[in-house]
Design a protein around this motif. Structure first.
Motif, PDB file in Angstrom:
ATOM      1  N   ILE A  97       0.824  -1.212   0.000  1.00  0.00           N
ATOM      2  CA  ILE A  97       0.000   0.000   0.000  1.00  0.00           C
ATOM      3  C   ILE A  97       0.860   1.265   0.000  1.00  0.00           C
ATOM      4  CG2 ILE A  97      -1.669   1.345   1.354  1.00  0.00           C
ATOM      5  CD1 ILE A  97      -2.996  -1.248   2.165  1.00  0.00           C
ATOM      6  N   ILE A  98       1.848   1.348   0.885  1.00  0.00           N
ATOM      7  CA  ILE A  98       2.630   2.585   0.964  1.00  0.00           C
ATOM      8  C   ILE A  98       4.074   2.419   0.486  1.00  0.00           C
ATOM      9  CG2 ILE A  98       1.224   3.439   2.872  1.00  0.00           C
ATOM     10  CD1 ILE A  98       3.614   2.814   4.723  1.00  0.00           C
ATOM     11  N   GLY A  99       4.498   1.163   0.234  1.00  0.00           N
ATOM     12  CA  GLY A  99       5.906   0.905  -0.066  1.00  0.00           C
ATOM     13  C   GLY A  99       6.452   1.694  -1.228  1.00  0.00           C
ATOM     14  N   LYS A 100       5.801   1.602  -2.388  1.00  0.00           N
ATOM     15  CA  LYS A 100       6.326   2.251  -3.586  1.00  0.00           C
ATOM     16  C   LYS A 100       6.240   3.770  -3.503  1.00  0.00           C
ATOM     17  CE  LYS A 100       5.682  -1.375  -7.060  1.00  0.00           C
ATOM     18  NZ  LYS A 100       5.061  -1.722  -8.356  1.00  0.00           N
ATOM     19  N   LYS A 101       5.073   4.262  -3.094  1.00  0.00           N
ATOM     20  CA  LYS A 101       4.904   5.720  -3.086  1.00  0.00           C
ATOM     21  C   LYS A 101       5.813   6.368  -2.058  1.00  0.00           C
ATOM     22  CE  LYS A 101       1.649   9.455  -3.404  1.00  0.00           C
ATOM     23  NZ  LYS A 101       0.291   9.867  -3.767  1.00  0.00           N
ATOM     24  N   LEU A 102       5.958   5.728  -0.906  1.00  0.00           N
ATOM     25  CA  LEU A 102       6.827   6.280   0.135  1.00  0.00           C
ATOM     26  C   LEU A 102       8.271   6.318  -0.340  1.00  0.00           C
ATOM     27  CD1 LEU A 102       6.344   7.384   2.948  1.00  0.00           C
ATOM     28  CD2 LEU A 102       6.785   5.127   3.878  1.00  0.00           C
ATOM     29  N   ALA A 103       8.698   5.277  -1.062  1.00  0.00           N
ATOM     30  CA  ALA A 103      10.074   5.241  -1.577  1.00  0.00           C
ATOM     31  C   ALA A 103      10.300   6.339  -2.610  1.00  0.00           C
ATOM     32  CB  ALA A 103      10.356   3.874  -2.192  1.00  0.00           C
ATOM     33  N   VAL A 104       9.329   6.538  -3.483  1.00  0.00           N
ATOM     34  CA  VAL A 104       9.451   7.578  -4.520  1.00  0.00           C
ATOM     35  C   VAL A 104       9.508   8.964  -3.887  1.00  0.00           C
ATOM     36  CG1 VAL A 104       8.257   8.685  -6.436  1.00  0.00           C
ATOM     37  CG2 VAL A 104       8.355   6.194  -6.316  1.00  0.00           C
ATOM     38  N   ILE A 105       8.597   9.208  -2.940  1.00  0.00           N
ATOM     39  CA  ILE A 105       8.559  10.507  -2.261  1.00  0.00           C
ATOM     40  C   ILE A 105       9.866  10.751  -1.504  1.00  0.00           C
ATOM     41  CG2 ILE A 105       7.421  11.827  -0.434  1.00  0.00           C
ATOM     42  CD1 ILE A 105       5.776  11.633  -2.979  1.00  0.00           C
ATOM     43  N   ILE A 422      -1.883  10.019   9.424  1.00  0.00           N
ATOM     44  CA  ILE A 422      -1.000  11.037   8.842  1.00  0.00           C
ATOM     45  C   ILE A 422      -0.161  10.450   7.713  1.00  0.00           C
ATOM     46  CG2 ILE A 422      -0.954  12.377  10.976  1.00  0.00           C
ATOM     47  CD1 ILE A 422       1.813  11.391  11.534  1.00  0.00           C
ATOM     48  N   LEU A 423       0.090   9.135   7.733  1.00  0.00           N
ATOM     49  CA  LEU A 423       0.796   8.510   6.617  1.00  0.00           C
ATOM     50  C   LEU A 423      -0.146   8.210   5.455  1.00  0.00           C
ATOM     51  CD1 LEU A 423       3.266   5.998   8.354  1.00  0.00           C
ATOM     52  CD2 LEU A 423       3.853   8.087   7.106  1.00  0.00           C
ATOM     53  N   ILE A 424      -1.255   7.529   5.758  1.00  0.00           N
ATOM     54  CA  ILE A 424      -2.182   7.117   4.694  1.00  0.00           C
ATOM     55  C   ILE A 424      -2.801   8.325   3.994  1.00  0.00           C
ATOM     56  CG2 ILE A 424      -4.409   6.007   4.247  1.00  0.00           C
ATOM     57  CD1 ILE A 424      -2.244   4.008   4.572  1.00  0.00           C
ATOM     58  N   LEU A 425      -3.399   9.222   4.758  1.00  0.00           N
ATOM     59  CA  LEU A 425      -4.060  10.376   4.138  1.00  0.00           C
ATOM     60  C   LEU A 425      -3.036  11.362   3.590  1.00  0.00           C
ATOM     61  CD1 LEU A 425      -7.035  10.964   6.617  1.00  0.00           C
ATOM     62  CD2 LEU A 425      -7.007   9.722   4.446  1.00  0.00           C
ATOM     63  N   GLY A 426      -1.877  11.438   4.222  1.00  0.00           N
ATOM     64  CA  GLY A 426      -0.838  12.309   3.692  1.00  0.00           C
ATOM     65  C   GLY A 426      -0.350  11.884   2.325  1.00  0.00           C
ATOM     66  N   LEU A 427      -0.327  10.564   2.091  1.00  0.00           N
ATOM     67  CA  LEU A 427       0.134  10.047   0.802  1.00  0.00           C
ATOM     68  C   LEU A 427      -0.967   9.987  -0.258  1.00  0.00           C
ATOM     69  CD1 LEU A 427       2.417   7.098   2.007  1.00  0.00           C
ATOM     70  CD2 LEU A 427       3.175   9.269   1.026  1.00  0.00           C
ATOM     71  N   PHE A 428      -2.233   9.896   0.176  1.00  0.00           N
ATOM     72  CA  PHE A 428      -3.293   9.622  -0.795  1.00  0.00           C
ATOM     73  C   PHE A 428      -4.458  10.627  -0.785  1.00  0.00           C
ATOM     74  CE2 PHE A 428      -1.313   5.482   0.181  1.00  0.00           C
ATOM     75  CZ  PHE A 428      -0.891   5.146  -1.095  1.00  0.00           C
ATOM     76  N   TRP A 429      -4.420  11.652   0.086  1.00  0.00           N
ATOM     77  CA  TRP A 429      -5.479  12.673   0.082  1.00  0.00           C
ATOM     78  C   TRP A 429      -4.830  14.039  -0.033  1.00  0.00           C
ATOM     79  CZ3 TRP A 429      -8.518  15.004   4.714  1.00  0.00           C
ATOM     80  CH2 TRP A 429      -9.614  15.742   4.245  1.00  0.00           C
ATOM     81  N   HIS A 430      -5.075  14.726  -1.156  1.00  0.00           N
ATOM     82  CA  HIS A 430      -4.385  15.981  -1.419  1.00  0.00           C
ATOM     83  C   HIS A 430      -4.787  17.104  -0.466  1.00  0.00           C
ATOM     84  CE1 HIS A 430      -8.194  16.723  -3.510  1.00  0.00           C
ATOM     85  NE2 HIS A 430      -7.916  18.000  -3.392  1.00  0.00           N
ATOM     86  N   ARG A 431      -5.960  16.979   0.173  1.00  0.00           N
ATOM     87  CA  ARG A 431      -6.460  18.055   1.051  1.00  0.00           C
ATOM     88  C   ARG A 431      -5.876  17.958   2.469  1.00  0.00           C
ATOM     89  NH1 ARG A 431      -7.612  21.856   3.416  1.00  0.00           N
ATOM     90  NH2 ARG A 431      -9.398  23.261   3.272  1.00  0.00           N
ATOM     91  N   ALA A 432      -5.211  16.851   2.804  1.00  0.00           N
ATOM     92  CA  ALA A 432      -4.644  16.680   4.138  1.00  0.00           C
ATOM     93  C   ALA A 432      -3.624  17.785   4.433  1.00  0.00           C
ATOM     94  CB  ALA A 432      -3.965  15.321   4.250  1.00  0.00           C
ATOM     95  N   ASN A 433      -3.677  18.326   5.646  1.00  0.00           N
ATOM     96  CA  ASN A 433      -2.764  19.407   6.010  1.00  0.00           C
ATOM     97  C   ASN A 433      -2.279  19.247   7.443  1.00  0.00           C
ATOM     98  OD1 ASN A 433      -4.884  20.361   7.654  1.00  0.00           O
ATOM     99  ND2 ASN A 433      -5.706  21.595   5.959  1.00  0.00           N
TER     100      ASN A 433
END
Length: 498
Positions: A97-105, A422-433
């Motif tokens: 779920i977060i492995g690839k996107k977290l590595a890219v970021i 904060i990890l899940i919504l931070g990576l997948f919801w653009h409105r998270a702040n």
């Protein structure tokens, strides 16, 4: 003589770990002089699939998996095996779920720690520092539980005192972690995971041998179940492990594991996509074998260990099995399994905790020059902080509480409550702040800790349901009230929107 024979395999194992630590420190000396933080805390993003998988499983599989969980399964039966089975998906969920996107970021923003990613996503020092403090508090709690479990099983099998066992293996794990850094932790975690599986094999042999085969074991367990208050074959252990608690386990040890920062940091350290794909497969197989296998052995052990000695908890089941039902040599090799589980988790927590202090707090506020002298100074601080954390945790573990599994599960729940959204919504919801993130941490953790302290429950669910639920509500409301993230942040985290 028994103590010497039993100690010998563990002593050899400890020497091997120390040798690896010193060897890697020497081999990576040049790289550390150039960039200490990246090499010491994430191993230069160089983990292959097998090491990534085994390191992730070893970090996730703690002493509660080897001692606490099987002990509870001894008392409650197959219900706890069912309870533990949800952990099979942990490695797959974290990496998938977060492995690839977290590595890219992480590569885009040059993040070395999870707090680095959080600071980039939510540009608030208060939010990042709050995360670092929460991480340190719950990591300390988890490490105390690991030291307690490791020392107890070491003392029970070898006949040494609890304090002697604690100091004996704590010295080794703190030393090799301190000198070796992340790469040492990853490699020793891989060795530890293999030895944990080997320890399971030896325990299986001991139970089948002393239980006189599978058929006799099943017959004995059915008789015990009929004579006792708990049906050991019931999926709810005669309602001792109720359905709502089983369901909430899918959050605590299933989907919620995505929020464990000590596991998520592995997503910053692998070298390519092929590695993460391979790790997902290997990690799921090994995690399944370990997380289902150990509680199952605890259940089967009830055919061999009918009663526990006075004034002992169920944490004593596996130590008793090793000490009383194995010859000295086999006991000596088997004890390495639970000690490996303990040491692999402690080493990973020490590195992650040290990075929170050195990289996320100290270096963030210090003016950077990246000179050789500064890298040498940072090296000393990093090693010193790692050693100091280890020593403090050992001192706190000298007078232990009982029932390791519940201490570990509480710390698990606290970390998941704080970091999941904060990890899940931070990576997948653009409105998270940052407003939403801070609200989720404070609101979710307050609800989790207060409901635990005052024994407030939603039906019979684990309090992670209250913590995660409150965190979700606070995050959503806080994000709507706060400002939308800056366009530059959105371009980094959601380039597909542009």
């Amino acid at each position: 003589m028994y103590t010497f024979i039993t100690l010998l395999p563990s002593a050899l194992f400890f020497l091997i770990l120390l040798f690896i630590g010193f060897l890697l420190k020497r081999r990576e000396a040049k790289k550390r002089r150039e960039n200490f933080s990246k090499e010491y805390f994430i191993g230069g993003r160089s983990l292959n699939g097998f090491v990534l998988a085994m390191s992730l499983v070893a970090t996730y599989g703690s002493v509660s998996s080897f001692v606490g969980g099987p002990g509870v399964a001894w008392r409650t039966g197959l219900a706890w095996v069912l309870f533990a089975s949800v952990q099979v998906v942990a490695a797959y969920l974290i990496l998938g779920i977060i492995g690839k996107k977290l590595a890219v970021i992480a590569r885009r923003v040059d993040a070395i720690t999870i707090i680095d990613v959080i600071r980039s996503r939510y540009p608030s020092d208060f939010c990042a520092n709050l995360c670092a403090v929460v991480l340190l508090l719950f990591f300390t709690t988890q490490m105390i539980a690991q030291f307690i479990g490791g020392a107890n099983i070491f003392a029970a099998v070898t006949g040494l005192s609890y304090q002697s066992g604690l100091l004996f293996f704590a010295l080794v794990v703190v030393l090799y972690t301190t000198i070796g850094g992340f790469n040492t932790v990853a490699i020793t975690d891989t060795i530890c995971a293999i030895l944990m599986l080997l320890g399971m094999f030896f325990l299986t042999y001991a139970i089948l041998h002393d239980g006189h085969g599978w058929n006799q074991i099943m017959h004995s367990l059915h008789q015990t179940s009929q004579q006792g208050k708990i049906d050991l074959f019931s999926p709810t252990a005669s309602n001792t492990v109720p359905i709502p608690l089983l369901a909430s386990q899918w959050i605590l040890c299933g989907i919620g594991t995505i929020g464990l920062p000590q596991s998520a940091v592995r997503c910053l350290s692998y070298k390519d996509t092929q590695s993460v794909h391979r790790a997902m497969l290997i990690g799921t197989i090994v995690c399944g074998a370990m997380m289902v296998g150990m509680p199952l052995l605890g259940f089967l052990a009830h055919s061999v260990i009918l009663t526990l000695p006075p004034h002992t908890t169920t944490d004593a089941v596996i130590p008793l099995l090793i000490a009383k039902h194995m010859n000295p040599w086999l006991a000596g090799f088997t004890i390495i399994g639970p000690l490996a589980a303990t040491m692999s988790t402690i080493s990973s927590l020490l590195i992650a905790g040290s990075s929170a202090i050195v990289k996320d707090i100290y270096l963030h506020y210090k003016k950077k020059t990246n000179s050789p002298a500064e890298q040498k100074f940072i090296s000393r601080i990093g090693i010193g902080v790692t050693a100091f954390m280890g020593i403090c945790t050992v001192l706190l573990a000298i007078k232990p509480p009982s029932i390791i599994v519940w201490i570990n599960l509480f710390a698990f729940g606290g970390l998941e409550t704080a970091f999941f959204w904060i990890l899940i919504l931070g990576l997948f919801w653009h409105r998270a702040n940052s407003c939403g993130a801070i609200s989720a941490i404070i609101g979710g953790l307050s609800a989790y800790c207060l409901s635990t302290a005052f024994q407030i429950h939603l039906s019979t669910c684990h309090n992670i349901v209250i913590g995660i639920g409150a965190g979700a509500i606070c995050f959503y409301i806080g994000s709507l009230l706060g400002k939308a993230p800056h366009i530059d942040i959105q371009k980094i985290f959601f380039p597909e929107r542009f």
